[in-house]
Design a protein around this motif. Structure first.
Motif, PDB file in Angstrom:
ATOM      1  N   LEU A   1     120.998  11.079  43.108  1.00  0.00           N
ATOM      2  CA  LEU A   1     120.494  11.702  41.885  1.00  0.00           C
ATOM      3  C   LEU A   1     120.445  13.219  41.958  1.00  0.00           C
ATOM      4  N   THR A   2     120.863  13.783  43.060  1.00  0.00           N
ATOM      5  CA  THR A   2     120.770  15.238  43.185  1.00  0.00           C
ATOM      6  C   THR A   2     122.151  15.849  43.392  1.00  0.00           C
ATOM      7  N   TRP A   3     122.318  17.042  42.878  1.00  0.00           N
ATOM      8  CA  TRP A   3     123.582  17.755  43.063  1.00  0.00           C
ATOM      9  C   TRP A   3     123.587  18.422  44.424  1.00  0.00           C
ATOM     10  N   LYS A   4     124.712  18.326  45.096  1.00  0.00           N
ATOM     11  CA  LYS A   4     124.855  19.042  46.366  1.00  0.00           C
ATOM     12  C   LYS A   4     126.142  19.844  46.298  1.00  0.00           C
ATOM     13  N   PRO A   5     126.097  21.070  46.800  1.00  0.00           N
ATOM     14  CA  PRO A   5     127.326  21.873  46.782  1.00  0.00           C
ATOM     15  C   PRO A   5     128.403  21.221  47.630  1.00  0.00           C
ATOM     16  N   VAL A   6     129.638  21.407  47.236  1.00  0.00           N
ATOM     17  CA  VAL A   6     130.749  20.752  47.926  1.00  0.00           C
ATOM     18  C   VAL A   6     130.795  21.150  49.388  1.00  0.00           C
ATOM     19  N   ASN A   7     130.516  22.432  49.672  1.00  0.00           N
ATOM     20  CA  ASN A   7     130.638  22.909  51.052  1.00  0.00           C
ATOM     21  C   ASN A   7     129.321  22.859  51.813  1.00  0.00           C
ATOM     22  N   SER A   8     128.317  22.138  51.253  1.00  0.00           N
ATOM     23  CA  SER A   8     127.013  22.090  51.919  1.00  0.00           C
ATOM     24  C   SER A   8     126.994  20.991  52.958  1.00  0.00           C
ATOM     25  N   ALA A   9     126.376  21.299  54.088  1.00  0.00           N
ATOM     26  CA  ALA A   9     126.236  20.269  55.119  1.00  0.00           C
ATOM     27  C   ALA A   9     125.045  19.381  54.820  1.00  0.00           C
TER      28      ALA A   9
ATOM     29  N   PRO B   1     115.919  32.424  48.351  1.00  0.00           N
ATOM     30  CA  PRO B   1     115.695  32.104  46.939  1.00  0.00           C
ATOM     31  C   PRO B   1     116.127  30.676  46.634  1.00  0.00           C
ATOM     32  N   PRO B   2     115.519  30.049  45.614  1.00  0.00           N
ATOM     33  CA  PRO B   2     115.937  28.685  45.256  1.00  0.00           C
ATOM     34  C   PRO B   2     117.382  28.684  44.785  1.00  0.00           C
ATOM     35  N   ARG B   3     118.074  27.599  45.075  1.00  0.00           N
ATOM     36  CA  ARG B   3     119.488  27.502  44.689  1.00  0.00           C
ATOM     37  C   ARG B   3     119.568  27.006  43.247  1.00  0.00           C
ATOM     38  N   LEU B   4     119.418  27.914  42.350  1.00  0.00           N
ATOM     39  CA  LEU B   4     119.447  27.569  40.919  1.00  0.00           C
ATOM     40  C   LEU B   4     120.756  28.055  40.308  1.00  0.00           C
ATOM     41  N   PRO B   5     121.203  27.380  39.259  1.00  0.00           N
ATOM     42  CA  PRO B   5     122.451  27.829  38.627  1.00  0.00           C
ATOM     43  C   PRO B   5     122.261  29.187  37.977  1.00  0.00           C
ATOM     44  N   GLU B   6     123.229  30.055  38.158  1.00  0.00           N
ATOM     45  CA  GLU B   6     123.181  31.382  37.534  1.00  0.00           C
ATOM     46  C   GLU B   6     124.248  31.408  36.448  1.00  0.00           C
ATOM     47  N   VAL B   7     123.797  31.221  35.217  1.00  0.00           N
ATOM     48  CA  VAL B   7     124.726  31.139  34.084  1.00  0.00           C
ATOM     49  C   VAL B   7     124.191  31.976  32.934  1.00  0.00           C
ATOM     50  N   SER B   8     125.087  32.304  32.014  1.00  0.00           N
ATOM     51  CA  SER B   8     124.658  33.025  30.821  1.00  0.00           C
ATOM     52  C   SER B   8     124.022  32.047  29.838  1.00  0.00           C
ATOM     53  N   GLU B   9     123.348  32.590  28.845  1.00  0.00           N
ATOM     54  CA  GLU B   9     122.752  31.727  27.817  1.00  0.00           C
ATOM     55  C   GLU B   9     123.841  30.910  27.128  1.00  0.00           C
ATOM     56  N   LEU B  10     124.965  31.531  26.848  1.00  0.00           N
ATOM     57  CA  LEU B  10     126.051  30.818  26.167  1.00  0.00           C
ATOM     58  C   LEU B  10     126.602  29.695  27.052  1.00  0.00           C
ATOM     59  N   ASP B  11     126.738  29.989  28.363  1.00  0.00           N
ATOM     60  CA  ASP B  11     127.180  28.926  29.283  1.00  0.00           C
ATOM     61  C   ASP B  11     126.236  27.728  29.186  1.00  0.00           C
TER      62      ASP B  11
ATOM     63  N   MET C   1     132.768  11.059  19.763  1.00  0.00           N
ATOM     64  CA  MET C   1     132.222  11.259  21.117  1.00  0.00           C
ATOM     65  C   MET C   1     133.178  12.084  21.962  1.00  0.00           C
ATOM     66  N   ASN C   2     132.621  13.005  22.706  1.00  0.00           N
ATOM     67  CA  ASN C   2     133.413  13.784  23.648  1.00  0.00           C
ATOM     68  C   ASN C   2     133.937  12.847  24.744  1.00  0.00           C
ATOM     69  N   GLN C   3     135.216  12.891  25.026  1.00  0.00           N
ATOM     70  CA  GLN C   3     135.797  11.968  26.000  1.00  0.00           C
ATOM     71  C   GLN C   3     135.971  12.599  27.374  1.00  0.00           C
ATOM     72  N   THR C   4     135.636  13.870  27.497  1.00  0.00           N
ATOM     73  CA  THR C   4     135.859  14.561  28.762  1.00  0.00           C
ATOM     74  C   THR C   4     134.543  14.721  29.516  1.00  0.00           C
ATOM     75  N   LEU C   5     134.553  14.310  30.765  1.00  0.00           N
ATOM     76  CA  LEU C   5     133.327  14.452  31.560  1.00  0.00           C
ATOM     77  C   LEU C   5     132.982  15.932  31.735  1.00  0.00           C
ATOM     78  N   GLU C   6     131.740  16.219  31.789  1.00  0.00           N
ATOM     79  CA  GLU C   6     131.265  17.590  31.889  1.00  0.00           C
ATOM     80  C   GLU C   6     130.884  17.896  33.337  1.00  0.00           C
ATOM     81  N   LYS C   7     131.221  19.083  33.782  1.00  0.00           N
ATOM     82  CA  LYS C   7     130.811  19.500  35.128  1.00  0.00           C
ATOM     83  C   LYS C   7     129.297  19.668  35.177  1.00  0.00           C
ATOM     84  N   SER C   8     128.742  19.677  36.387  1.00  0.00           N
ATOM     85  CA  SER C   8     127.314  19.999  36.491  1.00  0.00           C
ATOM     86  C   SER C   8     127.150  21.493  36.234  1.00  0.00           C
ATOM     87  N   ILE C   9     125.962  21.882  35.812  1.00  0.00           N
ATOM     88  CA  ILE C   9     125.747  23.293  35.469  1.00  0.00           C
ATOM     89  C   ILE C   9     125.862  24.189  36.706  1.00  0.00           C
ATOM     90  N   PHE C  10     125.654  23.604  37.874  1.00  0.00           N
ATOM     91  CA  PHE C  10     125.785  24.394  39.107  1.00  0.00           C
ATOM     92  C   PHE C  10     127.230  24.874  39.287  1.00  0.00           C
TER      93      PHE C  10
END
Lengths: 93, 495
Positions: free
Chosen positions: B486-494, B45-55, B1-10
């Protein structure tokens, strides 16, 4: 939306087909036929095309009607094949 | 099992990055959007994660590695049947012709799929001894709802309008009273005796002219077979009520006894448990329902009918007394297909062996844990597919709870058994090994339980702090339930 718009504009040029509702569309549209949709769908099916959803039981007030849609996976050639087939079916009857 | 927590995709997002290969090439897309009324169009535009396919691939692969799963660990989660899901079932259900079939396609274009569903109905009828089956419900509780709704419809159709009481023994599944209430019934709970069987005297007092039916789980959540089932059926039928069988888990009885033969009128079956389809992550599931002849007209539609050599969906026009549709189409097609392939692979003989080995493994594990010093909740009873140990004595003498043991098991590489269910057994662990585990795995589990019991006696604090090897330590379950986030919020979001 673009593919459905493309499909609807072409279907509307077929004799015996009218596009219902003038409002904005997303990914699907209702087209009205000049004869019962079930028979038309059966003939399209024989050509390997599932031509839409027959609305006769859900919306009988529309008369003979089909719900059609085209997604981003379809090409212009795919849409043209459907349109040509539908035209032939309606002309042959 | 991976022991390291994973960041959110955002948090991997970079402006302008994307997987452009998947973008559909529509040149005039912007022009089409202009046809929508301006007032209805997004201004930002919707605040969706912008990542590559590999990411994205790496992110979700790492997330999957944070999970315990049946493919990686022994998972004796009682009542849930975390058995191995054969890969062939998945492979056949993923055939392109199944995947690409539209649920509104004409019956003529779906004869292969319809024949699979028809045969699944037939096999479920044979396994349960019921007269007819509908595959419509999409989860166990959904199947329960269908079952009680049919019982109510049956009484109404006979003009027997006073029957609104559902009797539920305290050893029944926890969802049973909720289902009865959802269907507008009044719940009457009755006790079980010291051996885990229904208290017949209490039942005799509970039945009457208002009895709509009884909901029973057999084997019950106490892990034992209800031995007085024939007497129960006689009492309830004698009072004009019907018998509901909660068949969430049929593993112990598969190929051995049939609810229809016991006198039940309706049963739901969690195909994702007994018939080995994946059911992690909250679904999807399948809660098919089977009925006796008197309830057949009320089955939810559509069901598959056979006409000559062909198949077609039977709808409201064919079944005017049906309780109606419970899902947009005909249930969870992918789950049903997996269950179908599983049953076909097992065959009649294989089904019986499932029942035998599920029961053998549970009794083997139960005997070994008893010998190792654990207390059984029902020491005089044979286990069905599962059994209960109680940590009540250890909680009193060592201040070590069932939850402490459960958390420590994670460090030993085992998913915890079900904890604190059923509610009427204090400090309990409900253990279901399933038939797909080897003796070596069961022995390794026992060795870990013995080691944990030793730690409880010599270093209880060690258990209190567990788990130590997981990506997160002991979580505050109560706070998590009461302060849902249950929802992700950006760190600098009010926001």
């Amino acid at each position: 939306m673009a593919r459905t718009a493309e499909l609807v504009s072409t279907l509307g040029q077929i004799k015996g087909v009218r596009v219902a509702f003038a409002g904005s569309r997303f990914h699907e549209a209702v087209v009205l036929l000049d004869r019962p949709a079930a028979a038309v769908l059966r003939q399209l099916e024989a050509q390997g095309i599932l031509g839409g959803v027959d609305l006769a039981s859900d919306y009988p007030e529309l008369g003979p009607a089909l719900l059609v849609c085209a997604t981003e996976t379809k090409t212009t050639a795919d849409l043209q094949r459907f349109v040509d087939s539908l035209r032939r079916v309606l002309e042959a009857a | 099992m991976n022991q390291t927590l994973e960041k959110s995709i955002f948090e991997y997002s970079q402006p302008g990055r994307g997987a452009l290969a998947q973008h559909p090439p529509v040149a005039d897309g912007a022009a089409v959007l202009d046809t929508l009324p301006p007032a209805l169009r997004r201004r930002t535009p919707p605040r969706l994660p912008e990542v590559s396919e590999l990411d994205a691939v790496r992110h979700f692969t790492r997330l999957s590695q944070l999970n315990f799963s049946i493919d990686t660990n022994f998972y004796p989660l009682g009542s849930c049947t975390m058995k191995y899901n054969p890969k062939a079932c998945n492979q056949y259900a993923m055939l392109p012709e199944f995947l690409a079939r539209h649920p509104l396609a004409p019956d003529t274009q779906g004869q292969g799929f319809l024949s699979c569903m028809f045969e699944l109905q037939e096999m479920l009828k044979e396994v349960t001894g019921m007269k007819a089956v509908s595959l419509n419900p999409m989860a166990g509780a959904h199947g329960e709802f269908a079952g009680v709704a049919m019982i109510r419809a049956y009484h109404r159709a006979r003009g027997d309008l006073a029957r609104n009481e559902i009797i539920v023994p305290e050893a029944a599944h926890g969802t049973n009273p909720a289902t009865a209430t959802m269907c507008g019934c009044v719940v009457k709970e009755i006790p079980v005796d010291a051996q885990g069987d229904v208290d017949l005297e209490a039942l005799a007092k509970a039945v009457g002219p208002n009895t709509a039916g009884i909901m029973l789980t057999n084997p019950s959540t106490l892990g034992v077979f209800e031995r007085k089932i024939e007497a129960v059926a006689k009492l309830v039928h004698g009072a004009g009520g019907l018998l509901y069988y909660d068949g969430a888990n049929l593993n112990a009885i598969l190929g051995k006894v049939r609810p229809g033969d016991m006198g039940f009128d309706v049963i739901h079956m969690n195909l994702h448990k007994t018939f080995s389809t994946p059911h992690g992550g909250g679904g999807p599931g399948a809660g098919a329902v089977g009925v006796s002849a008197r309830l057949e007209p009320f089955l939810p539609v559509p069901v598959v009918g056979r006409e000559g050599e062909g198949y077609r969906w039977l709808s409201e026009a064919d079944r005017p007394q049906s309780i109606g549709r419970l899902s947009a189409f005909m249930g969870n097609a992918g789950v049903l297909l997996r269950a179908y392939v599983y049953m076909r692979m097992l065959g009649r003989e294989g089904m019986s062996r499932v029942g035998e080995y599920a029961t053998l493994n549970a009794n083997y594990l139960m005997a070994r844990l008893r010998t190792a010093g654990f207390d059984l909740a029902y020491p005089t009873r044979r286990a069905s597919h599962e059994f209960i140990i109680t940590m009540k004595r250890q909680a009193r003498e060592l201040n070590v709870t069932a939850m402490d043991v459960a958390k420590r098991l994670l460090d030993y590489g085992f998913h915890a058994p079900t904890t604190y269910f059923p509610l009427l057994v204090p400090e309990c662990l409900l253990i279901e090994p399933t038939e797909t585990e080897s003796r070596e795995t069961l022995d390794a589990f026992v060795e870990s339980m013995v080691a944990i019991l030793g730690e409880a006696q010599t270093d209880a604090a060690r258990l209190k702090g567990a788990p130590y090897t997981m990506p997160v330590r002991r979580l505050d379950d109560v706070r998590a339930a009461k302060q849902l986030e249950l929802t992700w919020k950006p760190v600098n979001s009010a926001a």
